[in-house]
Scaffold this motif. Structure first.
Motif, short mmCIF file in Angstrom:
data_model
loop_
_atom_site.label_atom_id
_atom_site.label_comp_id
_atom_site.label_asym_id
_atom_site.label_seq_id
_atom_site.Cartn_x
_atom_site.Cartn_y
_atom_site.Cartn_z
N TYR A 15 0.83 -1.20 0.00
CA TYR A 15 0.00 0.00 0.00
C TYR A 15 0.87 1.26 0.00
CZ TYR A 15 -4.66 -2.05 0.50
OH TYR A 15 -5.85 -2.70 0.28
N GLU A 16 1.98 1.20 0.76
CA GLU A 16 2.90 2.35 0.80
C GLU A 16 3.62 2.52 -0.53
OE1 GLU A 16 6.68 3.92 3.53
OE2 GLU A 16 5.91 1.88 3.74
N GLY A 17 3.84 1.39 -1.23
CA GLY A 17 4.49 1.44 -2.54
C GLY A 17 5.99 1.30 -2.49
N ILE A 18 6.54 1.00 -1.31
CA ILE A 18 8.00 0.91 -1.16
C ILE A 18 8.36 -0.36 -0.41
CG2 ILE A 18 10.07 1.95 -0.16
CD1 ILE A 18 8.99 3.56 -2.44
N HIS A 19 9.37 -1.08 -0.90
CA HIS A 19 9.95 -2.21 -0.19
C HIS A 19 11.45 -2.21 -0.44
CE1 HIS A 19 10.84 -6.11 1.44
NE2 HIS A 19 11.26 -6.57 0.27
N ALA A 20 12.24 -2.31 0.62
CA ALA A 20 13.70 -2.30 0.51
C ALA A 20 14.19 -1.08 -0.27
CB ALA A 20 14.20 -3.59 -0.14
N LYS A 21 13.55 0.07 0.02
CA LYS A 21 13.92 1.35 -0.58
C LYS A 21 13.71 1.40 -2.10
CE LYS A 21 17.30 2.39 3.03
NZ LYS A 21 18.70 2.78 3.35
N LYS A 22 12.90 0.47 -2.61
CA LYS A 22 12.58 0.44 -4.04
C LYS A 22 11.07 0.43 -4.21
CE LYS A 22 16.70 -2.31 -5.23
NZ LYS A 22 17.18 -3.59 -5.83
N GLU A 23 10.63 0.81 -5.39
CA GLU A 23 9.21 0.77 -5.68
C GLU A 23 8.70 -0.67 -5.57
OE1 GLU A 23 6.60 2.81 -9.09
OE2 GLU A 23 7.68 1.04 -9.82
N PHE A 24 7.58 -0.84 -4.89
CA PHE A 24 6.99 -2.17 -4.73
C PHE A 24 6.03 -2.42 -5.89
CE2 PHE A 24 5.25 -5.27 -1.29
CZ PHE A 24 5.11 -6.26 -2.26
N SER A 25 6.55 -3.00 -6.96
CA SER A 25 5.72 -3.41 -8.09
C SER A 25 5.76 -4.93 -8.18
CB SER A 25 6.20 -2.78 -9.39
OG SER A 25 7.53 -3.18 -9.68
N LEU A 26 4.67 -5.51 -8.65
CA LEU A 26 4.55 -6.96 -8.72
C LEU A 26 5.36 -7.50 -9.90
CD1 LEU A 26 0.72 -7.26 -8.05
CD2 LEU A 26 2.59 -7.50 -6.40
N LYS A 27 6.20 -8.51 -9.62
CA LYS A 27 7.05 -9.09 -10.67
C LYS A 27 6.88 -10.60 -10.77
CE LYS A 27 10.70 -5.55 -10.71
NZ LYS A 27 9.94 -4.55 -9.93
N ASN A 28 6.84 -11.27 -9.66
CA ASN A 28 6.79 -12.74 -9.65
C ASN A 28 5.34 -13.21 -9.66
OD1 ASN A 28 9.85 -13.28 -9.02
ND2 ASN A 28 9.19 -11.72 -7.55
N VAL A 29 4.59 -12.75 -10.66
CA VAL A 29 3.16 -13.03 -10.75
C VAL A 29 2.80 -13.30 -12.20
CG1 VAL A 29 2.53 -11.66 -8.71
CG2 VAL A 29 2.75 -10.55 -10.94
N SER A 30 1.53 -13.61 -12.42
CA SER A 30 1.06 -13.83 -13.79
C SER A 30 1.09 -12.53 -14.59
CB SER A 30 -0.35 -14.43 -13.78
OG SER A 30 -1.23 -13.57 -13.08
#
Length: 372
Positions: free
Chosen positions: A128-143
């Motif tokens: 929800y915040e949009g950040i993980h490990a100081k990077k943008e949290f976008s979905l990659k390991n998904v369909s």
């Protein structure tokens, strides 16, 4: 003998296994604690994230003393991989069923503490915040339909679906008493069955977060102790050993199996260290300093490559008793050699090491060996 515990984050094989003592700790039966009051409730995802952001729901962490927390927390650090996080979000977007979470409700503050479910809840908060490990949290390991999406770019339809997804929670109510804390400890221990199995001390550190854990960490960072013990343990075995030494020096007469319950009770009782515990910690540091010239081999049984916890606690408690009495021998190596030749001491540090008779025997023999 050791028992493989598949922890890919551990730096070496020894820190990826449970020792026999640890296996006994997590499987040994104990007296049934107080009954607990619990209820069930379903939370929508958007509401959970809001609670986390506001601080009305907290995720306690090891060794962190948070003034807002007057009950115990039971969490390790965040250990999910990005792939696990992505697939969890994807499961919610697809409407798949999700395992429930366990929460503890503090009666004094009405805050909810996360007993089990940290990985899922922090994943939601970060997405929800949009950040993980100081990077943008976008979905990659998904369909393909979800690849590259962030919460903001999901679009209204998928945002509404995620916001309105539900996680079921079991909520245990506690008054913060030692009896209730032990009951909650036992609940978590029974939940602790999958993934990387936690040791008794990894749970205990969160159970007693605050001054006592800070004191143990200070002892664990002592230069002489580190010179004797060696590299830090990723599973906190070194810190637990400092607790065993302090607890047995001050309360050996109250020792009873199982070891985990004895240490739980001690840590809970001295969450705010007493004068006796503070004095014992100073004796620990003095003992570490005088033992350091003997080298790491002093804490290992002859021919062994790893620290022997039972031997170490006996040697330290013995040296601490001799220092406290002003009778420490000037020939420490002679004392170590005498213990190595004592068949009863060797047995008491290698067999049934949690047995009360063996615990008291090895402490007594070490104290006599170190006394002039």
């Amino acid at each position: 003998m050791t028992h493989i515990d598949p922890d890919p984050t551990a730096p070496n094989l020894f820190d990826r296994v449970l020792t026999d003592d640890e296996l006994e700790d997590i499987t040994a039966a104990e007296e049934i604690s107080s009954a607990v009051t619990f209820s069930t409730q379903s939370f929508d995802v958007a509401g959970l994230v809001l609670r986390l952001d506001r601080g009305s729901m907290l995720v306690p962490t090891y060794g962190k003393d948070d003034a807002r927390i007057d009950t115990d927390g039971f969490q390790r650090g965040f250990v999910w991989t990005k792939a696990q996080m992505d697939r969890f979000i994807e499961s919610l977007l697809l409407g798949f069923p999700i395992p429930g979470i366990f929460l503890v409700k503090q009666t004094a503050s009405n805050r909810l503490l996360v007993l089990d479910g940290q990985q899922r809840l922090l994943t939601l908060q970060r997405f929800y915040e949009g950040i993980h490990a100081k990077k943008e949290f976008s979905l990659k390991n998904v369909s393909e339909q979800f690849k590259g999406l962030t919460y903001k770019t999901l679009g209204d339809s998928l945002q509404f679906r995620l916001d309105d997804s539900y996680l079921h929670a079991t909520i245990v109510t506690t008054d913060g008493s030692a009896e209730m804390n032990e009951a909650i400890y036992q609940i978590f221990e029974r939940l602790n069955s999958g993934g990387t199995q936690l040791t008794a001390h990894e749970i205990r550190v969160a159970l007693s977060a605050g001054p006592i854990i800070e004191l143990l960490e200070r002892l664990n960072s002592n230069e002489s102790w580190r010179g004797l013990y060696g590299p830090r343990s990723a599973r906190l075995r070194d810190q637990e050993l400092t607790l065993r030494i302090i607890a047995l020096f001050t309360n050996a007469d109250k020792y009873a199996r199982p070891l985990k319950t004895f240490l739980n009770s001690f840590a809970s009782t001295v969450r705010q260290p007493t004068d006796t515990v503070v004095a014992a910690s100073k004796l620990f540091e003095q003992a570490a300093e005088v033992l350091l010239p003997l080298g790491p081999s002093a804490l290992r049984n002859q021919g062994a490559s790893q620290i022997n916890a039972a031997r170490t606690e006996a040697i330290f408690v013995g040296a601490m008793r001799a220092i406290a009495d002003g009778r420490l021998t000037t020939n420490l190596q002679l004392a170590i050699d005498a213990l190595d030749k004592d068949a009863e001491f060797v047995t008491a540090t290698t067999r049934s090491t949690a047995d009360k008779d063996f615990v008291l025997l090895r402490l007594d023999k070490a104290a006599k060996a170190f006394s002039a």
